[in-house]
Design a protein around this motif. Structure first.
Motif, PDB file in Angstrom:
ATOM      1  N   ASP A 272      17.115 -26.057  22.077  1.00 12.88           N
ATOM      2  CA  ASP A 272      15.772 -25.621  21.702  1.00 12.88           C
ATOM      3  C   ASP A 272      15.809 -25.247  20.225  1.00 12.88           C
ATOM      4  O   ASP A 272      16.201 -24.138  19.864  1.00 12.88           O
ATOM      5  N   GLY A 273      15.434 -26.185  19.367  1.00 10.03           N
ATOM      6  CA  GLY A 273      15.566 -25.950  17.935  1.00 10.03           C
ATOM      7  C   GLY A 273      17.028 -25.894  17.544  1.00 10.03           C
ATOM      8  O   GLY A 273      17.795 -26.817  17.836  1.00 10.03           O
ATOM      9  N   ASP A 274      17.412 -24.793  16.886  1.00 11.86           N
ATOM     10  CA  ASP A 274      18.809 -24.627  16.473  1.00 11.86           C
ATOM     11  C   ASP A 274      19.639 -23.882  17.501  1.00 11.86           C
ATOM     12  O   ASP A 274      20.832 -23.644  17.290  1.00 11.86           O
ATOM     13  N   GLU A 275      19.028 -23.496  18.613  1.00 14.56           N
ATOM     14  CA  GLU A 275      19.722 -22.707  19.619  1.00 14.56           C
ATOM     15  C   GLU A 275      19.837 -23.483  20.933  1.00 14.56           C
ATOM     16  O   GLU A 275      19.090 -24.426  21.189  1.00 14.56           O
ATOM     17  N   TRP A 276      20.795 -23.037  21.729  1.00 17.11           N
ATOM     18  CA  TRP A 276      20.941 -23.574  23.081  1.00 17.11           C
ATOM     19  C   TRP A 276      20.343 -22.586  24.075  1.00 17.11           C
ATOM     20  O   TRP A 276      20.511 -21.377  23.929  1.00 17.11           O
ATOM     21  N   CYS A 277      19.670 -23.108  25.062  1.00 16.54           N
ATOM     22  CA  CYS A 277      19.123 -22.280  26.138  1.00 16.54           C
ATOM     23  C   CYS A 277      19.900 -22.554  27.417  1.00 16.54           C
ATOM     24  O   CYS A 277      20.058 -23.719  27.822  1.00 16.54           O
ATOM     25  N   GLU A 278      20.381 -21.481  28.023  1.00 21.21           N
ATOM     26  CA  GLU A 278      21.076 -21.598  29.300  1.00 21.21           C
ATOM     27  C   GLU A 278      20.087 -21.389  30.433  1.00 21.21           C
ATOM     28  O   GLU A 278      19.325 -20.417  30.444  1.00 21.21           O
ATOM     29  N   LEU A 279      20.075 -22.314  31.375  1.00 20.33           N
ATOM     30  CA  LEU A 279      19.203 -22.251  32.543  1.00 20.33           C
ATOM     31  C   LEU A 279      20.028 -21.852  33.757  1.00 20.33           C
ATOM     32  O   LEU A 279      21.086 -22.415  34.019  1.00 20.33           O
ATOM     33  N   ASN A 280      19.537 -20.881  34.509  1.00 21.69           N
ATOM     34  CA  ASN A 280      20.207 -20.462  35.743  1.00 21.69           C
ATOM     35  C   ASN A 280      19.122 -20.176  36.768  1.00 21.69           C
ATOM     36  O   ASN A 280      18.415 -19.172  36.664  1.00 21.69           O
ATOM     37  N   ALA A 281      18.960 -21.076  37.731  1.00 21.31           N
ATOM     38  CA  ALA A 281      17.844 -20.969  38.658  1.00 21.31           C
ATOM     39  C   ALA A 281      18.311 -21.012  40.106  1.00 21.31           C
ATOM     40  O   ALA A 281      19.188 -21.803  40.474  1.00 21.31           O
ATOM     41  N   THR A 282      17.716 -20.140  40.920  1.00 21.00           N
ATOM     42  CA  THR A 282      17.877 -20.170  42.371  1.00 21.00           C
ATOM     43  C   THR A 282      16.483 -20.053  42.973  1.00 21.00           C
ATOM     44  O   THR A 282      15.488 -19.962  42.249  1.00 21.00           O
ATOM     45  N   ALA A 283      16.407 -20.045  44.289  1.00 20.30           N
ATOM     46  CA  ALA A 283      15.111 -19.919  44.949  1.00 20.30           C
ATOM     47  C   ALA A 283      14.430 -18.596  44.624  1.00 20.30           C
ATOM     48  O   ALA A 283      13.202 -18.475  44.739  1.00 20.30           O
ATOM     49  N   GLN A 284      15.213 -17.605  44.188  1.00 19.17           N
ATOM     50  CA  GLN A 284      14.650 -16.295  43.869  1.00 19.17           C
ATOM     51  C   GLN A 284      14.032 -16.222  42.470  1.00 19.17           C
ATOM     52  O   GLN A 284      13.300 -15.290  42.164  1.00 19.17           O
ATOM     53  N   GLY A 285      14.330 -17.195  41.608  1.00 19.26           N
ATOM     54  CA  GLY A 285      13.750 -17.158  40.272  1.00 19.26           C
ATOM     55  C   GLY A 285      14.576 -17.936  39.265  1.00 19.26           C
ATOM     56  O   GLY A 285      15.661 -18.438  39.567  1.00 19.26           O
ATOM     57  N   VAL A 286      14.043 -18.015  38.045  1.00 21.46           N
ATOM     58  CA  VAL A 286      14.666 -18.761  36.958  1.00 21.46           C
ATOM     59  C   VAL A 286      14.961 -17.809  35.801  1.00 21.46           C
ATOM     60  O   VAL A 286      14.088 -17.045  35.379  1.00 21.46           O
ATOM     61  N   ASN A 287      16.203 -17.859  35.302  1.00 25.05           N
ATOM     62  CA  ASN A 287      16.586 -17.059  34.143  1.00 25.05           C
ATOM     63  C   ASN A 287      16.914 -17.983  32.976  1.00 25.05           C
ATOM     64  O   ASN A 287      17.597 -19.003  33.153  1.00 25.05           O
ATOM     65  N   ILE A 288      16.453 -17.612  31.784  1.00 22.85           N
ATOM     66  CA  ILE A 288      16.728 -18.363  30.561  1.00 22.85           C
ATOM     67  C   ILE A 288      17.389 -17.415  29.563  1.00 22.85           C
ATOM     68  O   ILE A 288      16.867 -16.337  29.277  1.00 22.85           O
ATOM     69  N   ASN A 289      18.551 -17.805  29.055  1.00 24.34           N
ATOM     70  CA  ASN A 289      19.238 -17.030  28.021  1.00 24.34           C
ATOM     71  C   ASN A 289      19.594 -17.952  26.862  1.00 24.34           C
ATOM     72  O   ASN A 289      19.802 -19.152  27.045  1.00 24.34           O
ATOM     73  N   ARG A 290      19.697 -17.388  25.658  1.00 26.67           N
ATOM     74  CA  ARG A 290      19.981 -18.181  24.466  1.00 26.67           C
ATOM     75  C   ARG A 290      21.438 -18.011  24.029  1.00 26.67           C
ATOM     76  O   ARG A 290      21.971 -16.901  24.050  1.00 26.67           O
ATOM     77  N   PHE A 291      22.063 -19.140  23.642  1.00 23.35           N
ATOM     78  CA  PHE A 291      23.461 -19.154  23.212  1.00 23.35           C
ATOM     79  C   PHE A 291      23.588 -19.947  21.921  1.00 23.35           C
ATOM     80  O   PHE A 291      22.743 -20.792  21.606  1.00 23.35           O
ATOM     81  N   LYS A 292      24.678 -19.678  21.204  1.00 24.15           N
ATOM     82  CA  LYS A 292      24.926 -20.392  19.956  1.00 24.15           C
ATOM     83  C   LYS A 292      25.488 -21.782  20.191  1.00 24.15           C
ATOM     84  O   LYS A 292      25.401 -22.650  19.329  1.00 24.15           O
ATOM     85  N   GLN A 293      26.116 -21.975  21.349  1.00 25.30           N
ATOM     86  CA  GLN A 293      26.666 -23.288  21.643  1.00 25.30           C
ATOM     87  C   GLN A 293      26.374 -23.669  23.086  1.00 25.30           C
ATOM     88  O   GLN A 293      26.075 -22.820  23.919  1.00 25.30           O
ATOM     89  N   GLY A 294      26.445 -24.964  23.351  1.00 20.98           N
ATOM     90  CA  GLY A 294      26.168 -25.436  24.701  1.00 20.98           C
ATOM     91  C   GLY A 294      26.406 -26.922  24.789  1.00 20.98           C
ATOM     92  O   GLY A 294      27.052 -27.527  23.940  1.00 20.98           O
TER      93      GLY A 294
END
Length: 336
Positions: A272-294
Motif C-alpha cells: 500500500d504505497g511505500d508500506e506493506w499491510c498485513e492481513l489477518n482475518a477469521t470469521a470473527q473479524g479482519v485485522n490490518i497492520n502496517r509493516f516496513k517489509q512484506g
C-alpha cells in the motif's frame, strides 16, 4: 541443555502476538533466544511478522512445500544446527495444523534428546472460539491442548465472560471426545489444567515468570483423526493486483460465502504505497497492520475448499493449492 518452548494453537489463535510479548520478557532476563517458525506451508508469513524482533532474538524457519517425511527431516536438521549455536531457549511456533507427535518424537530421539530439554507447551486459544469447528478441527484443538502446561485465552478483555465459559466448555468437550481425562479451568484447581484469561497487555513480570515455568503433561488420548475425506488445505495467491481496501472487503465476504468451503483463516501481505499491510482475518473479524517489509501473497486456509470459487475472489498472477501433508500422513498411519 537448551530449553524448548512449544507455542501452539489452532489457526488464527494469536500465537505470533503472544510470542512477541513473551520474547520481550525473556530477553529482558538476559536469555539468548531463537524463534523457530515451523510451518507446513510453502510460504511462512509469520516469519515476516516477527522480523522486527531480530534485535532481541534470532529467527529461523522450516518451510513446507514438501511431503511430511521431508519436512520432518528439515525440522530435525534445523534443531541440530541450532543446538550448536549456544541458545538458552528455543521457541517453536508451528502451523495451526500441527502433528504433536512430530514434536515429541523428534525431541526425544538421539541426538536431540541430549541437546534439548522440553520446558513448556503453551497453547493459545481464542477467547471467542467458534462453535462451528468440524470434528477434525476439534481433534486438532484437543491434541494441541492435551499435553499443555497452560492455556492462554487471546483477547479475553474483548469477550464477555459468558462467551469465555462457552470456549472453556468447548475445550473440555473436545478433550472428552478423544478420551483425555484432563479438564481445564480458569486458574486451575487441583489437577485441572490451568487457563489464564487476563489481558495480555496487563501481564506483569510475575505473570510471564509463571507462564515460563508452566511445564507440560504427558497424557494419553485417542488419535482418531482422519483426513481421508476432509483435508486441511492452503491456497497461495501471489502478485495480487488489488489494494488493501479491496482485499479487506473480499476477506469479509469470503467468510459469509458457503460456496467457498470451510474457510478458517485468510492472511498475507499487500503493498500500500511505500508500506506493506498485513492481513489477518477469521470469521470473527479482519485485522490490518502496517509493516516496513512484506511479500505480495494472500493465503486462504480451510477445509474442503472450492478452489475455483475462491479464485474468483482473488484473481492473481499465480496461485497454487497445497494439501497439508502432515495431516494426510497422520491419517494414513491411523488407518494402518
Amino acid at each position: 541443555m537448551t530449553k524448548v518452548d512449544l507455542i501452539t494453537g489452532f489457526l488464527g489463535s494469536g500465537k505470533t502476538t503472544f510470542i512477541r510479548k513473551y520474547v520481550e520478557y525473556l530477553a529482558s532476563k538476559g536469555e539468548n533466544i531463537c524463534i523457530l517458525e515451523n510451518d507446513y506451508g510453502a510460504i511462512n508469513v509469520d516469519t515476516m511478522l516477527l522480523s522486527d524482533m531480530e534485535s532481541k532474538c534470532d529467527i529461523e524457519m522450516v518451510a513446507g512445500g514438501c511431503d511430511y517425511d521431508c519436512h520432518r527431516r528439515r525440522f530435525r536438521t534445523k534443531m541440530i544446527t541450532m543446538a550448536m549455536l549456544g541458545y538458552t531457549r528455543v521457541i517453536i511456533e508451528p502451523s495451526g495444523i500441527f502433528d504433536m507427535d512430530e514434536f515429541f518424537d523428534t525431541l526425544h530421539d538421539d541426538p536431540l534428546c541430549n541437546m534439548y530439554e522440553i520446558n513448556n507447551i503453551i497453547t493459545i486459544v481464542k477467547a471467542d472460539l467458534e462453535n462451528s469447528l468440524t470434528n477434525e478441527g476439534d481433534y486438532m484443538l484437543s491434541s494441541q491442548i492435551a499435553d499443555s502446561g497452560i492455556v492462554l485465552l487471546s483477547r479475553a478483555q474483548d469477550v464477555a465472560e459468558s462467551v469465555q465459559k462457552e470456549t472453556i466448555s468447548h475445550i473440555n468437550k473436545s478433550l472428552e471426545m478423544v478420551k483425555c481425562d484432563r479438564q481445564f479451568a480458569i486458574d486451575g484447581e487441583g489437577d485441572a489444567g490451568v487457563i489464564l484469561n487476563k489481558n495480555w497487555d496487563e501481564f506483569t513480570d510475575e505473570d510471564f515468570e509463571y507462564i515460563s515455568k508452566a511445564g507440560y503433561k504427558n497424557v494419553s488420548y485417542e488419535k482418531h483423526f482422519s483426513m481421508d475425506e476432509t483435508g486441511f488445505e492452503s491456497i497461495f495467491f501471489m502478485k495480487l493486483d488489488m489494494d488493501i481496501q479491496e482485499i479487506e472487503k473480499k476477506a469479509y465476504e469470503i467468510f459469509k460465502d458457503n460456496s467457498v468451503g470451510n474457510v478458517i483463516r485468510v492472511k498475507g501481505f499487500v503493498k500500500d504505497g511505500d508500506e506493506w499491510c498485513e492481513l489477518n482475518a477469521t470469521a470473527q473479524g479482519v485485522n490490518i497492520n502496517r509493516f516496513k517489509q512484506g511479500q505480495n501473497v494472500v493465503i486462504v486456509i480451510g477445509e474442503k475448499l472450492n478452489v475455483e470459487r475462491i479464485n474468483e475472489y482473488f484473481p492473481a498472477d499465480y496461485s497454487t493449492m497445497q494439501v497439508n501433508e502432515n495431516a494426510m500422513n497422520t491419517a494414513k498411519k491411523l488407518k494402518e
